[in-house]
Scaffold this motif. Structure first.
Motif, mmCIF file in Angstrom:
data_model
loop_
_atom_site.group_PDB
_atom_site.id
_atom_site.type_symbol
_atom_site.label_atom_id
_atom_site.label_comp_id
_atom_site.label_asym_id
_atom_site.label_seq_id
_atom_site.Cartn_x
_atom_site.Cartn_y
_atom_site.Cartn_z
ATOM 1 N N PHE A 206 39.846 68.751 -23.536
ATOM 2 C CA PHE A 206 39.968 69.522 -24.786
ATOM 3 C C PHE A 206 41.496 69.935 -24.711
ATOM 4 C CE2 PHE A 206 40.589 73.064 -27.744
ATOM 5 C CZ PHE A 206 39.455 72.630 -29.015
ATOM 6 N N GLY A 207 42.301 69.347 -25.817
ATOM 7 C CA GLY A 207 43.573 69.596 -26.236
ATOM 8 C C GLY A 207 44.195 68.278 -25.928
ATOM 9 N N SER A 208 44.708 67.532 -26.885
ATOM 10 C CA SER A 208 45.462 66.283 -26.563
ATOM 11 C C SER A 208 47.040 66.482 -26.171
ATOM 12 C CB SER A 208 45.179 65.486 -27.929
ATOM 13 O OG SER A 208 45.892 66.089 -29.087
ATOM 14 N N ALA A 209 47.534 67.535 -26.786
ATOM 15 C CA ALA A 209 49.087 67.578 -26.419
ATOM 16 C C ALA A 209 49.133 67.954 -24.846
ATOM 17 C CB ALA A 209 49.395 68.806 -27.260
ATOM 18 N N PHE A 210 47.968 68.495 -24.271
ATOM 19 C CA PHE A 210 48.195 68.997 -22.874
ATOM 20 C C PHE A 210 47.776 67.668 -22.162
ATOM 21 C CE2 PHE A 210 46.400 70.882 -18.980
ATOM 22 C CZ PHE A 210 47.361 71.643 -18.801
ATOM 23 N N TRP A 211 46.471 67.380 -22.451
ATOM 24 C CA TRP A 211 45.933 66.344 -21.656
ATOM 25 C C TRP A 211 46.396 64.928 -22.045
ATOM 26 C CZ3 TRP A 211 43.903 68.076 -17.631
ATOM 27 C CH2 TRP A 211 43.271 69.240 -17.542
ATOM 28 N N GLY A 212 46.950 64.572 -22.982
ATOM 29 C CA GLY A 212 47.583 63.292 -23.428
ATOM 30 C C GLY A 212 48.473 62.745 -22.550
ATOM 31 N N PRO A 213 49.475 63.411 -22.112
ATOM 32 C CA PRO A 213 50.298 62.877 -21.142
ATOM 33 C C PRO A 213 49.698 62.185 -19.662
ATOM 34 C CG PRO A 213 51.149 64.621 -21.825
ATOM 35 C CD PRO A 213 50.015 64.811 -22.476
ATOM 36 N N LEU A 214 48.718 63.121 -19.208
ATOM 37 C CA LEU A 214 47.999 62.834 -18.174
ATOM 38 C C LEU A 214 47.076 61.402 -18.436
ATOM 39 C CD1 LEU A 214 46.915 63.201 -15.360
ATOM 40 C CD2 LEU A 214 45.147 64.844 -16.423
ATOM 41 N N VAL A 215 46.473 61.489 -19.638
ATOM 42 C CA VAL A 215 45.836 60.136 -19.935
ATOM 43 C C VAL A 215 46.749 59.110 -19.987
ATOM 44 C CG1 VAL A 215 44.262 59.034 -21.665
ATOM 45 C CG2 VAL A 215 44.062 61.536 -21.007
ATOM 46 N N ASP A 216 47.888 59.344 -20.631
ATOM 47 C CA ASP A 216 48.761 58.082 -20.604
ATOM 48 C C ASP A 216 49.298 57.531 -19.157
ATOM 49 O OD1 ASP A 216 48.768 58.043 -23.259
ATOM 50 O OD2 ASP A 216 50.582 59.444 -23.663
ATOM 51 N N TRP A 217 49.424 58.507 -18.358
ATOM 52 C CA TRP A 217 49.876 58.100 -16.953
ATOM 53 C C TRP A 217 48.690 57.483 -16.359
ATOM 54 C CZ3 TRP A 217 47.591 59.934 -12.376
ATOM 55 C CH2 TRP A 217 48.289 59.582 -11.155
ATOM 56 N N MET A 218 47.546 57.787 -16.396
ATOM 57 C CA MET A 218 46.226 57.216 -15.711
ATOM 58 C C MET A 218 46.193 55.683 -16.248
ATOM 59 S SD MET A 218 43.242 59.631 -16.484
ATOM 60 C CE MET A 218 43.106 61.425 -15.695
ATOM 61 N N ARG A 219 46.574 55.287 -17.730
ATOM 62 C CA ARG A 219 46.423 54.199 -18.252
ATOM 63 C C ARG A 219 47.855 53.391 -17.798
ATOM 64 N NH1 ARG A 219 46.270 55.999 -22.997
ATOM 65 N NH2 ARG A 219 44.039 55.632 -23.193
ATOM 66 N N GLN A 220 48.941 53.887 -17.949
ATOM 67 C CA GLN A 220 50.151 53.114 -17.443
ATOM 68 C C GLN A 220 50.551 52.971 -16.191
ATOM 69 O OE1 GLN A 220 52.966 55.213 -19.800
ATOM 70 N NE2 GLN A 220 52.135 55.237 -21.871
ATOM 71 N N THR A 221 49.915 53.786 -15.158
ATOM 72 C CA THR A 221 50.170 53.713 -13.916
ATOM 73 C C THR A 221 48.894 53.242 -13.108
ATOM 74 O OG1 THR A 221 51.893 55.434 -13.721
ATOM 75 C CG2 THR A 221 50.852 55.031 -11.880
ATOM 76 N N LEU A 222 47.830 53.989 -13.119
ATOM 77 C CA LEU A 222 46.497 53.886 -12.425
ATOM 78 C C LEU A 222 45.801 52.565 -12.926
ATOM 79 C CD1 LEU A 222 44.910 57.468 -12.236
ATOM 80 C CD2 LEU A 222 46.434 56.177 -10.851
ATOM 81 N N VAL A 223 45.686 52.289 -14.158
ATOM 82 C CA VAL A 223 45.140 50.974 -14.360
ATOM 83 C C VAL A 223 46.227 49.894 -14.451
ATOM 84 C CG1 VAL A 223 44.200 49.751 -16.705
ATOM 85 C CG2 VAL A 223 43.826 52.169 -16.257
#
Length: 258
Positions: A206-223
Motif C-alpha cells: 500500500f503506497g505507490s510513492a513509497f513502494w514504487g521505487p522498490l518494485v522498479d528495482w526488482m524489475r530492473q535489477t532482479l528480473v
C-alpha cells in the motif's frame, strides 16, 4: 510489525519505562538484561542450565504452544504491517485506520505487531468497526508495549515464533510504508509464497510513492539479472486505494473454500 522503537532520550523521559520479555515485565535495572534473541544467537556467557540450549528449546516451545492455543480459533484474519513511527493525525495513520475498518466490514479480524504508529492505527480502525483487534508484540529495546487498541495480545521473546503466528493465522498481508521490520515481514512472506510453502496468500503493498521505487528495482535489477522471474512480481499487488487493498487481500477465504 515495524519496530517498536523510540529514541533513548525519549525512553529516559518516560515516567516508568518498561520492557516486555514474553509474559514478563521488566523495569529499571532489570530492563537492561539482554534480549532473548541475543542469548539465543550469541555465544553463551553463562553455563548454567537456564541459559543452555536445551532449556531455551523448552522456552521456545512454550511460545509456540501459547501462540497456537490463543489464535487457533481466531477465524479469517488479515495482518497489517507498517512503521511504528507513523504519527497520529498523518495521512498514513488515517489510511491504516481505514484499512482496519474495511477489513472488519469484510468479515476479517485485524492482526498487527501490536506497536504504535501504523499498527496502532489498524488496531484502532478494527475496534471502532466492532471487530477483533489482535497484536503480537515482541521484546525490543525501548519498546512501548502493546498499543491500547489491542484486544487480544500476545508478547513474544523470539522473532521467529512471532512471525510463524503471522503466517499461520493470517490469510493475507497488507503492507504499508515501514522500516527494516516491515521489509523483513514482507520478504519472508514473498519467499514463502514463491517457494509454495504457503498458497492462496494475497500480499498488498500500500503506497505507490513509497513502494514504487522498490518494485522498479526488482524489475530492473532482479528480473533483468535473472535472480527472480518476471512472474514473481505478480506475487503482490500495489495500490493507493484502501478499498482496493482490502478487496485484493480478501480474495481468498478458507472457510468459503471448504
Amino acid at each position: 510489525m515495524g519496530n517498536h522503537h523510540i529514541s533513548a532520550k525519549n525512553f529516559d523521559d518516560l515516567p516508568d519505562p518498561a520492557r516486555r520479555r514474553g509474559s514478563v515485565t521488566l523495569r529499571r535495572k532489570q530492563a537492561e538484561i539482554r534480549q532473548a534473541d541475543q542469548f539465543l544467537f550469541e555465544a553463551p556467557r553463562d553455563s548454567s542450565f537456564v541459559h543452555s540450549d536445551p532449556w531455551r528449546v523448552l522456552r521456545i516451545q512454550s511460545e509456540f504452544v501459547e501462540g497456537f492455543g490463543t489464535l487457533a480459533e481466531l477465524g479469517p484474519t488479515i495482518s497489517v504491517f507498517g512503521s511504528a513511527r507513523t504519527h497520529r493525525g498523518s495521512v498514513e495513520y488515517a489510511q491504516a485506520e481505514a484499512i482496519g475498518r474495511l477489513l472488519v466490514d469484510a468479515g476479517y479480524a485485524v492482526m498487527t505487531g501490536g506497536g504504535p504508529g501504523t499498527m496502532e492505527a489498524a488496531n484502532k480502525g478494527a475496534v471502532e468497526a466492532g471487530g477483533t483487534s489482535v497484536g503480537l508484540g515482541i521484546e525490543l529495546p525501548f519498546e512501548t508495549g502493546l498499543n491500547e487498541w489491542v484486544d487480544l495480545g500476545i508478547n513474544f521473546r523470539y522473532f521467529f515464533a512471532r512471525k510463524t503466528m503471522f503466517m499461520k493465522y493470517s490469510q493475507g498481508f497488507i503492507v504499508l510504508p515501514g522500516g527494516f521490520g516491515t521489509l523483513d515481514e514482507l520478504f519472508e512472506a514473498l519467499t514463502l509464497v514463491q517457494t509454495e510453502k504457503v498458497t492462496h496468500f494475497p500480499i498488498v503493498l500500500f503506497g505507490s510513492a513509497f513502494w514504487g521505487p522498490l518494485v522498479d528495482w526488482m524489475r530492473q535489477t532482479l528480473v533483468e539479472r535473472g535472480t527472480v522471474s518476471g512472474s514473481d512480481l505478480d506475487l503482490f499487488h500495489l495500490t493507493d486505494d484502501p478499498d482496493d487493498a482490502v478487496a485484493f487481500a480478501t480474495t481468498y477465504r478458507p472457510d468459503a473454500a471448504e
